[in-house]
Scaffold this motif. Structure first.
Motif, PDB file in Angstrom:
ATOM      1  N   TYR A 232       0.845  -1.196   0.000  1.00 23.72           N
ATOM      2  CA  TYR A 232       0.000   0.000   0.000  1.00 23.72           C
ATOM      3  C   TYR A 232       0.877   1.241   0.000  1.00 23.72           C
ATOM      4  O   TYR A 232       1.667   1.465   0.915  1.00 23.72           O
ATOM      5  CB  TYR A 232      -0.936  -0.009   1.208  1.00 23.72           C
ATOM      6  CG  TYR A 232      -2.018   1.042   1.143  1.00 23.72           C
ATOM      7  CD1 TYR A 232      -3.091   0.898   0.259  1.00 23.72           C
ATOM      8  CD2 TYR A 232      -1.967   2.172   1.944  1.00 23.72           C
ATOM      9  CE1 TYR A 232      -4.082   1.851   0.185  1.00 23.72           C
ATOM     10  CE2 TYR A 232      -2.959   3.139   1.874  1.00 23.72           C
ATOM     11  CZ  TYR A 232      -4.019   2.975   0.987  1.00 23.72           C
ATOM     12  OH  TYR A 232      -5.000   3.938   0.912  1.00 23.72           O
ATOM     13  N   LEU A 233       0.733   2.063  -1.036  1.00 25.96           N
ATOM     14  CA  LEU A 233       1.613   3.202  -1.273  1.00 25.96           C
ATOM     15  C   LEU A 233       0.796   4.490  -1.263  1.00 25.96           C
ATOM     16  O   LEU A 233      -0.131   4.659  -2.066  1.00 25.96           O
ATOM     17  CB  LEU A 233       2.311   3.042  -2.624  1.00 25.96           C
ATOM     18  CG  LEU A 233       3.075   1.722  -2.779  1.00 25.96           C
ATOM     19  CD1 LEU A 233       3.044   1.235  -4.211  1.00 25.96           C
ATOM     20  CD2 LEU A 233       4.510   1.889  -2.307  1.00 25.96           C
ATOM     21  N   VAL A 234       1.133   5.397  -0.357  1.00 25.78           N
ATOM     22  CA  VAL A 234       0.357   6.622  -0.178  1.00 25.78           C
ATOM     23  C   VAL A 234       1.123   7.821  -0.713  1.00 25.78           C
ATOM     24  O   VAL A 234       2.298   8.031  -0.382  1.00 25.78           O
ATOM     25  CB  VAL A 234       0.025   6.854   1.313  1.00 25.78           C
ATOM     26  CG1 VAL A 234      -0.829   8.119   1.477  1.00 25.78           C
ATOM     27  CG2 VAL A 234      -0.705   5.655   1.900  1.00 25.78           C
ATOM     28  N   THR A 235       0.430   8.612  -1.530  1.00 24.88           N
ATOM     29  CA  THR A 235       0.993   9.860  -2.049  1.00 24.88           C
ATOM     30  C   THR A 235      -0.159  10.816  -2.304  1.00 24.88           C
ATOM     31  O   THR A 235      -1.328  10.486  -2.074  1.00 24.88           O
ATOM     32  CB  THR A 235       1.823   9.602  -3.319  1.00 24.88           C
ATOM     33  OG1 THR A 235       2.531  10.785  -3.684  1.00 24.88           O
ATOM     34  CG2 THR A 235       0.952   9.156  -4.482  1.00 24.88           C
ATOM     35  N   GLY A 236       0.128  12.022  -2.791  1.00 20.36           N
ATOM     36  CA  GLY A 236      -0.903  13.008  -3.045  1.00 20.36           C
ATOM     37  C   GLY A 236      -1.733  12.675  -4.271  1.00 20.36           C
ATOM     38  O   GLY A 236      -1.342  11.865  -5.121  1.00 20.36           O
ATOM     39  N   THR A 237      -2.884  13.326  -4.393  1.00 20.00           N
ATOM     40  CA  THR A 237      -3.791  13.046  -5.497  1.00 20.00           C
ATOM     41  C   THR A 237      -3.169  13.381  -6.857  1.00 20.00           C
ATOM     42  O   THR A 237      -3.378  12.653  -7.830  1.00 20.00           O
ATOM     43  CB  THR A 237      -5.096  13.846  -5.327  1.00 20.00           C
ATOM     44  OG1 THR A 237      -4.782  15.223  -5.043  1.00 20.00           O
ATOM     45  CG2 THR A 237      -5.936  13.287  -4.190  1.00 20.00           C
ATOM     46  N   VAL A 238      -2.407  14.456  -6.920  1.00 22.84           N
ATOM     47  CA  VAL A 238      -1.753  14.824  -8.181  1.00 22.84           C
ATOM     48  C   VAL A 238      -0.699  13.790  -8.550  1.00 22.84           C
ATOM     49  O   VAL A 238      -0.532  13.423  -9.724  1.00 22.84           O
ATOM     50  CB  VAL A 238      -1.134  16.236  -8.082  1.00 22.84           C
ATOM     51  CG1 VAL A 238      -0.283  16.548  -9.310  1.00 22.84           C
ATOM     52  CG2 VAL A 238      -2.233  17.283  -7.931  1.00 22.84           C
TER      53      VAL A 238
END
Length: 335
Positions: A65-71
């Motif tokens: 599971y990799l979390v980053t910003g929407t852009v």
């Protein structure tokens, strides 16, 4: 093409390490032989119970599971759709454009209402209103604003108190922030008056809801505008002095969406994950364990106020319209 796909998969550990993730966690299945890669803008704490539930019935799978910003979700999918199985984001417009541009696979036989899906490739699984969240101590002895106009008046009445103590999204960097802002501006001119007042008081700009909520709780800011109310509602300490206000003048509600990447390494498992996610979010099965707001019913008032999954959502992604909007926004914010 097959050779290129193999190279990307082999280089994936290096690509993942090079990316500046907000969070990266691996959930191990008991007898895992394959790894599902989920690219997401949603904090891990919200999705972890869903992943755990999925692995309980699919022990032969692990989930990275990799979390980053929407852009960044949008950019990474366009750059390397072969590297991810699923894309999850609260920026409905960016997700719809990705699906419309052919980056999402069709998932057949998925029971989702027509209003919560786009061409059987993009699927909504929450309804989440944008909120004004306040630190209650900042309004002790003062009326709590229930509308945007009331918030404007509150800031005008106490400019010294609110100076440098208002937070909102940096819409140049946040996809969901840009979505909220453009939808607000489309509905009412009040948005621009509010933005000008916030700008005159040195508004603090944030990438994401979580950081805004943290600064509200520690007193750095007194008000967060257009923050995702679900993030405030899910805080572990409900008595931390925060109050969620859903503006009564007009609602802005997003639907968090998910799709299977067009070149997903594990498309069948990815589709199974979406089915599990939709089941938990649209039934009572996940009520006790899932932190994200449910999808809602066709009659639900929050659902009815949600931004629709339709081509009109793409209007402000037009390059000229986006540039014009950001120029006006910058003029209002940086005075």
């Amino acid at each position: 093409m097959r050779y290129l796909f193999g190279v990307i998969i082999c280089l994936w550990p290096l690509l993942a390490a090079a990316q500046d993730w907000e969070d990266r966690q691996v959930f191990e299945g008991q007898s895992a032989t394959r790894t599902l890669r989920v690219l997401s803008s949603t904090d891990t704490s919200f999705i972890a119970p869903i992943i755990t539930s999925f692995l309980a019935v699919n022990p032969n799978v692990s989930v990275e599971y990799l979390v980053t910003g929407t852009v960044e979700v949008d950019r990474l999918i366009r750059q390397a759709p072969q590297a991810f199985d699923l894309a999850v984001s609260s920026a409905m417009d960016l997700q719809l454009k990705l699906a419309n541009d052919g980056y999402a696979r069709t998932v057949p036989a998925l029971e989702v209402p027509d209003w919560a899906q786009w061409r059987r490739s993009l699927f909504a699984f929450t309804t989440e209103p944008a909120a004004i969240v306040i630190n209650r101590a900042a309004f002790s002895g003062h009326e709590v604003p229930k509308t945007r106009q009331a918030l404007i008046q509150a800031m005008r009445d106490r400019p010294d108190f609110f100076r440098n103590r208002i937070g909102t999204y940096d819409v140049r960097k946040s996809g969901v922030g840009y979505l909220f802002a453009t939808q607000d501006a489309r509905v009412s001119e009040t948005y621009w008056r509010l933005t000008e007042v916030m700008g005159s008081l040195g508004v603090r700009l944030y990438c994401c809801s979580g950081e805004m909520i943290d600064d509200l709780a520690n007193g750095t800011i007194a008000v967060a505008y257009n923050v995702l109310g679900s993030y405030a509602a899910a805080r572990p300490n409900p008595d931390d002095g925060l109050q969620i206000i859903l503006p009564s003048d007009f609602p802005t509600t997003i639907m968090r969406t998910v799709f299977v990447s067009k070149d997903a390494p594990n498309p069948q498992i990815a589709a199974a994950f979406i089915r599990h996610l939709i089941f938990l979010q649209s039934s009572k099965a996940g009520e006790k364990h899932i932190k994200l707001p449910p999808l809602g019913s066709a009659q639900d008032s929050v659902r009815q106020s949600a931004i629709a999954l339709e081509p009109a959502l793409l209007t402000y992604l037009d390059k000229l319209k986006r540039r014009t909007f950001l120029e006006e926004w910058e003029s209002a914010v940086f005075q």
